[in-house]
Design a protein around this motif. Structure first.
Motif, PDB file in Angstrom:
ATOM      1  N   ASP A 126      19.189  19.012   0.992  1.00  0.00           N
ATOM      2  CA  ASP A 126      20.304  18.104   0.439  1.00  0.00           C
ATOM      3  C   ASP A 126      19.387  16.561   0.066  1.00  0.00           C
ATOM      4  N   ASP A 127      18.175  16.849   0.209  1.00  0.00           N
ATOM      5  CA  ASP A 127      17.485  15.582   0.009  1.00  0.00           C
ATOM      6  C   ASP A 127      16.458  16.044  -1.458  1.00  0.00           C
ATOM      7  N   VAL A 128      16.327  14.949  -2.224  1.00  0.00           N
ATOM      8  CA  VAL A 128      15.301  15.040  -3.459  1.00  0.00           C
ATOM      9  C   VAL A 128      14.326  13.806  -3.354  1.00  0.00           C
ATOM     10  N   PRO A 129      13.197  13.938  -2.770  1.00  0.00           N
ATOM     11  CA  PRO A 129      12.279  12.782  -2.804  1.00  0.00           C
ATOM     12  C   PRO A 129      11.666  12.944  -4.156  1.00  0.00           C
ATOM     13  N   ILE A 130      11.403  11.592  -4.623  1.00  0.00           N
ATOM     14  CA  ILE A 130      10.727  11.354  -5.839  1.00  0.00           C
ATOM     15  C   ILE A 130       9.791  10.169  -5.537  1.00  0.00           C
ATOM     16  N   THR A 131       8.615  10.581  -6.242  1.00  0.00           N
ATOM     17  CA  THR A 131       7.467   9.554  -5.843  1.00  0.00           C
ATOM     18  C   THR A 131       6.578   9.677  -7.019  1.00  0.00           C
ATOM     19  N   GLY A 132       5.714   8.645  -7.340  1.00  0.00           N
ATOM     20  CA  GLY A 132       4.859   8.365  -8.363  1.00  0.00           C
ATOM     21  C   GLY A 132       4.407   6.973  -8.347  1.00  0.00           C
ATOM     22  N   PRO A 133       3.531   6.427  -9.156  1.00  0.00           N
ATOM     23  CA  PRO A 133       2.634   5.439  -9.085  1.00  0.00           C
ATOM     24  C   PRO A 133       3.460   4.128  -9.323  1.00  0.00           C
ATOM     25  N   SER A 134       4.604   4.401 -10.370  1.00  0.00           N
ATOM     26  CA  SER A 134       5.168   3.293 -10.709  1.00  0.00           C
ATOM     27  C   SER A 134       6.822   3.142 -10.490  1.00  0.00           C
ATOM     28  N   MET A 135       7.489   2.128 -10.149  1.00  0.00           N
ATOM     29  CA  MET A 135       8.910   2.196  -9.901  1.00  0.00           C
ATOM     30  C   MET A 135       9.816   2.601 -11.329  1.00  0.00           C
ATOM     31  N   SER A 136       9.113   2.128 -12.527  1.00  0.00           N
ATOM     32  CA  SER A 136      10.134   2.254 -13.620  1.00  0.00           C
ATOM     33  C   SER A 136      10.518   3.910 -13.893  1.00  0.00           C
ATOM     34  N   PRO A 137       9.618   4.822 -13.839  1.00  0.00           N
ATOM     35  CA  PRO A 137       9.943   6.122 -14.480  1.00  0.00           C
ATOM     36  C   PRO A 137      10.719   6.651 -13.276  1.00  0.00           C
ATOM     37  N   ILE A 138      10.407   6.204 -11.780  1.00  0.00           N
ATOM     38  CA  ILE A 138      11.248   6.471 -10.765  1.00  0.00           C
ATOM     39  C   ILE A 138      12.672   6.289 -10.860  1.00  0.00           C
TER      40      ILE A 138
ATOM     41  N   CYS B 147       0.668  -1.267  -0.033  1.00  0.00           N
ATOM     42  CA  CYS B 147      -0.017   0.185   0.007  1.00  0.00           C
ATOM     43  C   CYS B 147       0.889   1.277  -0.099  1.00  0.00           C
ATOM     44  N   LYS B 148       2.193   1.023   0.276  1.00  0.00           N
ATOM     45  CA  LYS B 148       3.012   2.321   0.105  1.00  0.00           C
ATOM     46  C   LYS B 148       3.603   2.690  -1.277  1.00  0.00           C
ATOM     47  N   LYS B 149       3.975   4.077  -1.383  1.00  0.00           N
ATOM     48  CA  LYS B 149       4.578   4.234  -2.650  1.00  0.00           C
ATOM     49  C   LYS B 149       6.018   4.583  -2.422  1.00  0.00           C
ATOM     50  N   PRO B 150       7.010   4.079  -2.993  1.00  0.00           N
ATOM     51  CA  PRO B 150       8.532   4.298  -2.973  1.00  0.00           C
ATOM     52  C   PRO B 150       8.723   5.775  -3.313  1.00  0.00           C
ATOM     53  N   ILE B 151       9.973   6.412  -2.238  1.00  0.00           N
ATOM     54  CA  ILE B 151      10.411   7.390  -2.588  1.00  0.00           C
ATOM     55  C   ILE B 151      11.919   7.482  -2.769  1.00  0.00           C
ATOM     56  N   SER B 152      12.712   8.257  -3.105  1.00  0.00           N
ATOM     57  CA  SER B 152      14.056   8.162  -3.210  1.00  0.00           C
ATOM     58  C   SER B 152      14.680   9.725  -2.857  1.00  0.00           C
ATOM     59  N   TRP B 153      16.109   9.791  -2.942  1.00  0.00           N
ATOM     60  CA  TRP B 153      16.852  10.923  -2.784  1.00  0.00           C
ATOM     61  C   TRP B 153      18.087  11.086  -3.457  1.00  0.00           C
TER      62      TRP B 153
END
Length: 113
Positions: free
Chosen positions: A86-98, A26-32
């Motif tokens: 100094d963080d860049v969170p990225i989120t969206g419905p699919s891992m491929s574009p992330i 149920c969670k969406k991935p984020i990155s930095w």
């Protein structure tokens, strides 16, 4: 600045302050990703922030209301990127574009370190 960034990376690798786990369904991935470069004029004032132009070249659109917030419409859904200190969170419905965005940012910023 370059030395302090290398020191910070080494400290993170040595201390391992994170733990990798499976992402709940149920969670969406984020990155930095670290952001640290600014283009300066000869007098020392800010000419432009290099990252903004690179993000726009990738297809991200900068918000008119919050200059640290970027969006991109992709085939697999809308992606969101926020530059915060100094963080860049990225989120969206699919891992491929992330993952594509992470790869682009890594290649973009790896040459700066």
């Amino acid at each position: 600045m370059e030395g302090s960034i290398r020191h910070e990376i080494q400290a993170l690798e040595i201390n391992s302050p994170w733990k990798l786990t499976q992402l709940h369904v149920c969670k969406k991935p984020i990155s930095w990703k670290w952001v640290f470069k600014t283009k300066l004029k000869a007098n020392g004032s800010v000419e432009r922030y290099k990252l903004t132009h690179k993000l726009e070249a990738y297809g991200l659109v900068q918000s008119a209301h919050d200059h640290y917030f970027f969006t991109m419409h992709a085939d697999l859904g809308q992606q969101f990127l926020l530059v915060y200190v100094d963080d860049v969170p990225i989120t969206g419905p699919s891992m491929s574009p992330i993952q594509g965005m992470k790869t682009y940012l890594h290649e973009l910023l790896a040459s700066k370190i």
